[in-house]
Structures are given as C-alpha cells and as structure tokens.
Scaffold this motif. Structure first.
Motif, PDB file in Angstrom:
ATOM      1  N   ALA A   4       0.747  -1.187   0.050  1.00 15.09           N
ATOM      2  CA  ALA A   4       0.027   0.080  -0.093  1.00 15.09           C
ATOM      3  C   ALA A   4       1.011   1.186  -0.020  1.00 15.09           C
ATOM      4  O   ALA A   4       2.021   1.064   0.312  1.00 15.09           O
ATOM      5  CB  ALA A   4      -0.954   0.170   1.193  1.00 15.09           C
ATOM      6  N   ASN A   5       0.297   2.402  -0.363  1.00 20.02           N
ATOM      7  CA  ASN A   5       1.011   3.611  -0.377  1.00 20.02           C
ATOM      8  C   ASN A   5       0.570   4.491   0.874  1.00 20.02           C
ATOM      9  O   ASN A   5      -0.743   4.499   1.166  1.00 20.02           O
ATOM     10  CB  ASN A   5       0.552   4.334  -1.652  1.00 20.02           C
ATOM     11  CG  ASN A   5       1.355   5.722  -1.730  1.00 20.02           C
ATOM     12  OD1 ASN A   5       1.221   6.564  -1.057  1.00 20.02           O
ATOM     13  ND2 ASN A   5       2.235   5.710  -2.665  1.00 20.02           N
ATOM     14  N   VAL A  19      10.263   5.809  10.782  1.00 19.21           N
ATOM     15  CA  VAL A  19       8.992   5.376  10.230  1.00 19.21           C
ATOM     16  C   VAL A  19       9.343   4.970   8.638  1.00 19.21           C
ATOM     17  O   VAL A  19       8.613   3.935   8.360  1.00 19.21           O
ATOM     18  CB  VAL A  19       7.830   6.182  10.230  1.00 19.21           C
ATOM     19  CG1 VAL A  19       6.734   5.757   9.646  1.00 19.21           C
ATOM     20  CG2 VAL A  19       7.639   6.564  11.695  1.00 19.21           C
ATOM     21  N   GLN A  20       9.858   5.770   7.907  1.00 21.82           N
ATOM     22  CA  GLN A  20      10.051   5.220   6.451  1.00 21.82           C
ATOM     23  C   GLN A  20      10.463   3.968   6.449  1.00 21.82           C
ATOM     24  O   GLN A  20      10.459   3.229   5.650  1.00 21.82           O
ATOM     25  CB  GLN A  20      10.489   6.301   5.606  1.00 21.82           C
ATOM     26  CG  GLN A  20      10.922   6.200   4.304  1.00 21.82           C
ATOM     27  CD  GLN A  20      11.593   7.149   3.569  1.00 21.82           C
ATOM     28  OE1 GLN A  20      12.313   7.758   3.907  1.00 21.82           O
ATOM     29  NE2 GLN A  20      11.283   7.227   2.155  1.00 21.82           N
ATOM     30  N   ASP A  25      10.615  -1.699   4.906  1.00 25.06           N
ATOM     31  CA  ASP A  25      11.227  -2.961   5.048  1.00 25.06           C
ATOM     32  C   ASP A  25      10.006  -3.829   5.021  1.00 25.06           C
ATOM     33  O   ASP A  25      10.248  -4.990   4.657  1.00 25.06           O
ATOM     34  CB  ASP A  25      11.646  -2.882   6.514  1.00 25.06           C
ATOM     35  CG  ASP A  25      13.439  -2.528   6.382  1.00 25.06           C
ATOM     36  OD1 ASP A  25      13.836  -2.239   5.393  1.00 25.06           O
ATOM     37  OD2 ASP A  25      13.854  -1.939   7.448  1.00 25.06           O
ATOM     38  N   GLU A  26       8.523  -3.305   5.393  1.00 26.75           N
ATOM     39  CA  GLU A  26       7.643  -4.358   5.403  1.00 26.75           C
ATOM     40  C   GLU A  26       7.009  -4.176   3.950  1.00 26.75           C
ATOM     41  O   GLU A  26       5.929  -4.998   3.888  1.00 26.75           O
ATOM     42  CB  GLU A  26       6.486  -3.837   6.411  1.00 26.75           C
ATOM     43  CG  GLU A  26       6.952  -4.125   7.738  1.00 26.75           C
ATOM     44  CD  GLU A  26       7.303  -5.376   8.065  1.00 26.75           C
ATOM     45  OE1 GLU A  26       6.495  -6.428   7.950  1.00 26.75           O
ATOM     46  OE2 GLU A  26       8.302  -5.925   8.687  1.00 26.75           O
ATOM     47  N   GLY A  27       7.509  -3.607   2.924  1.00 28.18           N
ATOM     48  CA  GLY A  27       6.927  -3.565   1.615  1.00 28.18           C
ATOM     49  C   GLY A  27       6.121  -2.349   1.355  1.00 28.18           C
ATOM     50  O   GLY A  27       5.354  -2.463   0.175  1.00 28.18           O
ATOM     51  N   TYR A  28       5.697  -1.536   2.175  1.00 30.10           N
ATOM     52  CA  TYR A  28       5.038  -0.460   1.817  1.00 30.10           C
ATOM     53  C   TYR A  28       5.793   0.662   0.931  1.00 30.10           C
ATOM     54  O   TYR A  28       6.975   0.819   1.349  1.00 30.10           O
ATOM     55  CB  TYR A  28       4.540   0.324   3.294  1.00 30.10           C
ATOM     56  CG  TYR A  28       3.757  -0.624   4.049  1.00 30.10           C
ATOM     57  CD1 TYR A  28       2.261  -1.176   3.569  1.00 30.10           C
ATOM     58  CD2 TYR A  28       4.097  -1.310   5.188  1.00 30.10           C
ATOM     59  CE1 TYR A  28       1.631  -1.840   4.109  1.00 30.10           C
ATOM     60  CE2 TYR A  28       3.530  -2.006   5.966  1.00 30.10           C
ATOM     61  CZ  TYR A  28       1.901  -2.506   5.429  1.00 30.10           C
ATOM     62  OH  TYR A  28       1.188  -3.324   6.334  1.00 30.10           O
ATOM     63  N   THR A 115      -0.971  -1.128  14.028  1.00 33.65           N
ATOM     64  CA  THR A 115      -1.877  -0.171  13.781  1.00 33.65           C
ATOM     65  C   THR A 115      -1.969  -0.030  12.206  1.00 33.65           C
ATOM     66  O   THR A 115      -3.069   0.093  11.889  1.00 33.65           O
ATOM     67  CB  THR A 115      -1.473   1.155  14.576  1.00 33.65           C
ATOM     68  OG1 THR A 115      -1.236   0.740  15.944  1.00 33.65           O
ATOM     69  CG2 THR A 115      -2.649   2.235  14.357  1.00 33.65           C
ATOM     70  N   VAL A 116      -0.935   0.152  11.631  1.00 35.57           N
ATOM     71  CA  VAL A 116      -1.002   0.437  10.024  1.00 35.57           C
ATOM     72  C   VAL A 116      -1.790  -0.789   9.421  1.00 35.57           C
ATOM     73  O   VAL A 116      -2.491  -0.635   8.605  1.00 35.57           O
ATOM     74  CB  VAL A 116       0.610   0.485   9.507  1.00 35.57           C
ATOM     75  CG1 VAL A 116       0.360   0.211   8.081  1.00 35.57           C
ATOM     76  CG2 VAL A 116       1.099   1.832   9.973  1.00 35.57           C
ATOM     77  N   GLU A 117      -1.416  -1.954   9.778  1.00 34.09           N
ATOM     78  CA  GLU A 117      -2.028  -3.023   9.366  1.00 34.09           C
ATOM     79  C   GLU A 117      -3.681  -2.946   9.480  1.00 34.09           C
ATOM     80  O   GLU A 117      -4.484  -3.322   8.468  1.00 34.09           O
ATOM     81  CB  GLU A 117      -1.378  -4.544   9.725  1.00 34.09           C
ATOM     82  CG  GLU A 117      -2.166  -5.717   8.987  1.00 34.09           C
ATOM     83  CD  GLU A 117      -1.262  -6.856   9.437  1.00 34.09           C
ATOM     84  OE1 GLU A 117      -1.755  -8.054   9.299  1.00 34.09           O
ATOM     85  OE2 GLU A 117      -0.267  -6.828  10.046  1.00 34.09           O
TER      86      GLU A 117
END
Length: 457
Positions: A4-5, A19-20, A25-28, A115-117
């Motif tokens: 996701a963006n 945060v970036q 690293d998680e593919g976002y 939280t993002v997920e």
C-alpha cells in the motif's frame, strides 16, 4: 510489489526517517511530508492508502488538517494520528473527524506496524469492508423473500440501474450486496455512499471527484468502474446532486468537480431510498426524472412483520454469526421464545432483531433463551424509548424549568427517532428542525441515533 501507499506527515526528520525505514522494510511505498502545507500538495497529487499524521507541528497542526480534509470530503482513506502528548479531548476530536487510531511517541515499531495493518484493513473512518453481521445472501424461506431473491437474481444478470426501497433496517443494502455478488461485476469494487447529512459540495466531490490544475482526484463513480456503487438514502441528496446523477445516467459520462474532461460512467449504480418513492417525489425530495430513470427496475424490501415466518431463520443466522465472528457465547432460543419473536411488530425491522439477539447473547446466562427472557428484553427496549415515563406531567412540574425542558426534549426526540427508524433526516422533518441544529441537540441530550451501517440495512 508494495502492499500500500502510505503518506507520513511529521515535522521531526528523525521520526520521518525511522517510520519510512520500518514501513519500507515491510514492503510499503512511503512518501514523506514535514508540514501540513507539504502534505496538501502530496495529497492533491495522489491519494494515499493510509495517512500517518502528526498532531503537533509548527504552523498548521494535524487536527486542523484532518478537519479540513474531512470537511472537504477528501477523507477517502484511513488516518492514524501520531501524538507525543495528546489529551483525551484531542483524541475525541480526532476520532470524531474520522481518525481510526493513534500511535504515541516514542514510537513502538511493533505497535506501529500492527496499527498500520489494522487501519489499512478497516478503511476510512474505521469501517471494515465486511461488517460482522452483513449478509451476502438475504436470509429467509418465506414466499416474499424467495420472490425478492429471484427478482434480484434476474436483475443481477443485466447492467440495469436498480431502485431499492424499503423502511430503514429492512435489508435494502443486503439486496444491493446480493445483486453485486451475483453479477458479472462481482470481482470488481463494491463501494457505498450515503446521502444522509451530506451537503451538496461534499457530495459532489465524493461522488464525481475533483479536477484541479495540478491534480485529479477520482470520486466514487470513477473508483467503482467495473464494479458497483450503491447510493444510499438517495432522496436525502441535494437537488443539484440528483440533477448531476440524472445527467450521468442519460449521457453515460460526467465531469469531475472543477473539471472539463468527460469521465465515462463505467460503474453500475444501485440507488436506495428509505421512504415511499411516490411521497418523496411528491414532496420534492426525489427528482421525478430520476424516478423515471430508476423505476423501470424497482425492488421493494418489505418490513419484517410482512414476512415474520422468516424470524426463526434470521435468529439462527445472527446467533451463528455472532458466535463465529465475535466469539459470543452460544445460546439456543427455545421454540416458545422464537414464537414470541415471530409475533412481535418489529418497528426497527431486521436490524432491530439482530441487535436484540446480540444483547441477549451478551447479557444473558445459561445455554437457553426462554420466552420470559425475550419478553423482558423487549420490555427494556420499549422502556428505553418510553422514557417519557420519566417526565410525567406531575413530576415535570416539580422540576426546575431547564431540567423539565431537557426531559421533555429527550423523550420527544427519542420517540420521533423511533418513528423515523433511526433516520436523522426523517427525524428532522418530523420534528421540524434544521438538521445541523438537530445533531447538536441530540449530542447535548446524550441521544445516540442508530447508524445506517447497523444490522439489517
């Protein structure tokens, strides 16, 4: 390929960089902004799948930016607030404006990722695409439900626009989902828009999108291309928006707000009206030419009392869903309890039944729900609407004027809200009040109006 963006807005370079790094690293895919002003530029260029927004920044703060985005109808993505020293008032304000969650500084990377997920799964305003009790197929074996399912199945094989009508809580949105699921658009997007309490400017931007010199932002009609868009509470839309919809249906294209480029209408549009169509048209709430466009394929969902033989099957459905998805304790309704439910009038229709089943599973004890427990729960429901017993004339006359007025207003609005089936627009008409003032009054009196996304819509 990116999951996701995500747009990260924070004035601290160290926080932005950290945060970036974690998110990439998680593919976002991650974009960064150090101020509200810079965030606006990036948001105009491309809407993110998630906005991580710091509250305390020099210049314009995050709450002000969120308020502006929500007010302009631009909040078509979830927002998570970042706060170093937030207060309860700040959290309440951000949630009211549409934020789905908070993360606190110093940041816990595990908490941030979780939280993002969760925010990406829930969508804007924290509303998941799949509601816990949302039916994909209408439940019931009555002749009424069988005929409706057959009619919906026939309609699904075409690209016809459909006008679905019925009282609030009867299951109109269930049939909209059912039509989409049976159509050749089932793999495409399924989006919903509610005309309740939305002014014309916001509705125009959300439905038709925005076209500016530097950027284009698609609206729901464009985003639903290849799929289905459900426009709920159509009669509550401003006349100007209904006019634009009529034009889009007639010509097969529309213009974005502020734009001049034609956008092909490639979404199937299903319209939902929560009142009698003829009365809405006669009162001027529903454009007659829009009625003509839609009435070729009408689908009327009747009140639950007209197919009460479906109540036992609906009860079984709700119990199974609540036990499976919310891990509520399983309880079995006795035959006498189900018979009592069958003979209830159900002014709130299927939604009211689903909410009653949930309360009985949560609040009761034992494996069985008998007729006495059902009757007690129904009596409590009635009492909650009949708090007029709290303001009997003899008691009210002994109270200070302000308290007496508040008790009367609370009882009066609760009674009218019941008559309106939880529909605030209808409540405003019954009470003869301007809707903005009515919302403030409901909040001040502590009245929680029923939400359109509740069970049975």
């Amino acid at each position: 390929m990116s999951k996701a963006n995500i747009l990260v807005v924070d004035d601290e370079p160290a926080i932005r960089g950290l945060v970036q790094e974690i998110l990439e690293d998680e593919g976002y895919a991650v974009r960064l902004a150090e101020s509200a002003e810079e965030a606006r530029v990036l948001l105009r260029q491309h809407a993110p799948d998630l906005l991580l927004l710091d509250i305390w920044m020099p210049g314009e703060d995050g709450i002000s930016l969120l308020k502006d985005l929500a007010g302009s109808g631009s909040l078509l993505y979830p927002v998570v607030m970042i706060s170093g020293h937030g207060t309860v008032e700040t959290a309440v304000e951000a949630t009211r404006l549409g934020a789905v969650d908070f993360v606190e500084k110093p940041l816990s990377m595990g908490k941030l990722l979780a939280t993002v997920e969760q925010a990406l799964a829930s969508g804007p305003s924290g509303r998941a695409e799949t509601e816990p009790l949302a039916m994909v197929e209408p439940v019931g074996k009555s002749a009424v439900l069988q005929a409706l399912r057959e009619q919906a199945a026939k309609v699904a094989t075409t690209n016809s626009r459909v006008l679905i009508s019925g009282p609030p809580g009867s299951g109109c949105r269930v049939f909209a989902r059912y039509i989409h699921a049976l159509s050749d658009r089932a793999q495409g997007p399924f989006l919903e828009f509610s005309g309740a309490a939305v002014n014309a400017d916001i509705a125009a931007e959300q439905l038709f999108g925005v076209e500016e010199e530097t950027a284009r932002r698609p609206g729901l009609l464009e985003l639903a291309a290849g799929g289905t868009l459900v426009i709920d509470r159509t009669s509550e839309l401003a006349t100007a928006i209904q006019d634009q919809l009529v034009a889009a249906l007639e010509f097969g294209w529309f213009l974005r707000t502020g734009g001049s480029s034609r956008v092909a209408l490639e979404a199937r549009v299903l319209f939902v009206v929560r009142e009698d169509i003829a009365q809405a048209a006669q009162a001027g709430r529903l454009r007659e030419d829009l009625c003509y466009h839609l009435n070729a394929v009408p689908l009327y969902v009747p009140p639950l009392r007209e197919h009460s033989e479906d109540v036992p099957e609906l009860v079984t459905y709700f119990v199974d869903q609540l036990v499976d998805r919310e891990q509520l304790p399983f309880r079995r309704f006795t035959v006498a309890a189900q018979n009592r439910l069958r003979h209830h009038d159900w002014p709130g229709h299927v939604r009211e039944l689903g909410n009653l089943v949930r309360r009985l599973l949560v609040m009761g004890d034992g494996r069985e729900i008998d007729v006495a427990e059902v009757a007690e729960a129904m009596a409590m429901d009635q009492a909650s609407f009949d708090q007029s017993s709290d303001w009997t004339p003899t008691r009210v006359l002994d109270l200070p004027l302000r308290e007496a007025r508040e008790q009367f207003e609370r009882a009066y609005l609760q009674r009218q809200l019941q008559r309106a089936g939880g529909n605030v627009a209808q409540l405003a008409r019954l009470a003869g009040m301007e809707r903005t003032h009515l919302y403030r009054k409901l909040r001040s009196l502590g009245i929680d109006q029923q939400k359109p996304e509740d069970v049975g819509e």
